[in-house]
Each structure stands twice: as structure tokens, then as C-alpha cells.
Write an enzyme that holds these catalytic residues in place. Sequence first.
Site, PDB file in Angstrom:
ATOM      1  N   ALA A   1       0.268  -1.175   0.290  1.00 10.48           N
ATOM      2  CA  ALA A   1      -0.041  -0.113   0.387  1.00 10.48           C
ATOM      3  C   ALA A   1       0.644   1.598  -0.019  1.00 10.48           C
ATOM      4  O   ALA A   1       0.562   2.669  -0.407  1.00 10.48           O
ATOM      5  CB  ALA A   1      -0.836  -0.296   1.169  1.00 10.48           C
ATOM      6  N   TYR A   2       1.710   1.459   1.049  1.00  9.48           N
ATOM      7  CA  TYR A   2       2.116   2.351   1.040  1.00  9.48           C
ATOM      8  C   TYR A   2       3.513   3.048  -0.638  1.00  9.48           C
ATOM      9  O   TYR A   2       3.487   3.315  -0.710  1.00  9.48           O
ATOM     10  CB  TYR A   2       4.018   1.775   2.004  1.00  9.48           C
ATOM     11  CG  TYR A   2       4.848   3.015   2.095  1.00  9.48           C
ATOM     12  CD1 TYR A   2       4.686   4.228   2.757  1.00  9.48           C
ATOM     13  CD2 TYR A   2       6.602   2.899   1.255  1.00  9.48           C
ATOM     14  CE1 TYR A   2       5.963   5.793   2.716  1.00  9.48           C
ATOM     15  CE2 TYR A   2       6.837   3.905   1.494  1.00  9.48           C
ATOM     16  CZ  TYR A   2       6.621   5.162   1.880  1.00  9.48           C
ATOM     17  OH  TYR A   2       7.648   6.087   2.447  1.00  9.48           O
TER      18      TYR A   2
END
Length: 122
Positions: free
Chosen positions: A3-4
Site C-alpha cells: 500500500a505504501y
Amino acid sequence: MNAYATSKAAVFMFGDCLRAELDQAGVGLTTVCPGVIDTNIVHTTRFDIPAAKREQAEARRAQLEKAFSRRRYGPDKVANAIVSAVKKNKPIRPVAPEAHIVYGVAHLLPQVMRSAARGKVV
């Protein structure tokens, strides 16, 4: 990390596209890649861990805070880099040394970045 990394890639591409669109109107846009900067992010990060491991997490937090502060790469350096990049209408501005390295490797040797993400050495 998925996600990052995905959110970082999205911001990067959004900046590229928006810069192209705004260019006709004479408006510049700079995407800033700061790197590891000494802010309060480590101090304010919430760890979702079992109670038995909290002491270890707090010890690690203290180590990271100390390492971040030793680098002496604070928000002031990022701010100065942003002002300079905007004045020069630079499309991309890595700030800290690791930001320059990651940006360079990602563009010159993308397979190295993919391999690193998988935990494999090329």
C-alpha cells in the site's frame, strides 16, 4: 509495503500527468521525494502489536528516533530544496541522499528495484 509503495507511485504519476496538463497554462509542478527526514513520524506512529512485544517496539522506536536525529536531515532542508526546485521549475526533486539513490536506481535499473521488493538480489 504494498500500500505504501502503490500510494507513492500514484502520487508520482499524478504529478507527472498534472505537470503536463498545467504546462500549457504556464504552471509548473514539482514532485518531491524527500527520503528519510527527521520529523516526529517515528514518535507518532502507532504499532499494532501484542502487549508482550510492546517493550521491544518502544526500544526500537527510541533507536529509530536517535538515528533520524543523528542524520540532521530535518524539514528545513526539505523546505529549502522545494523552494529551489520550484524556482527552477524542476519536475522531480529528490532531497536526502537515499532519495537520490532510490530514484536513480528505479529509473536506470528497474529490475533491481523489483528484485529488492521481492527480497531477492539480482
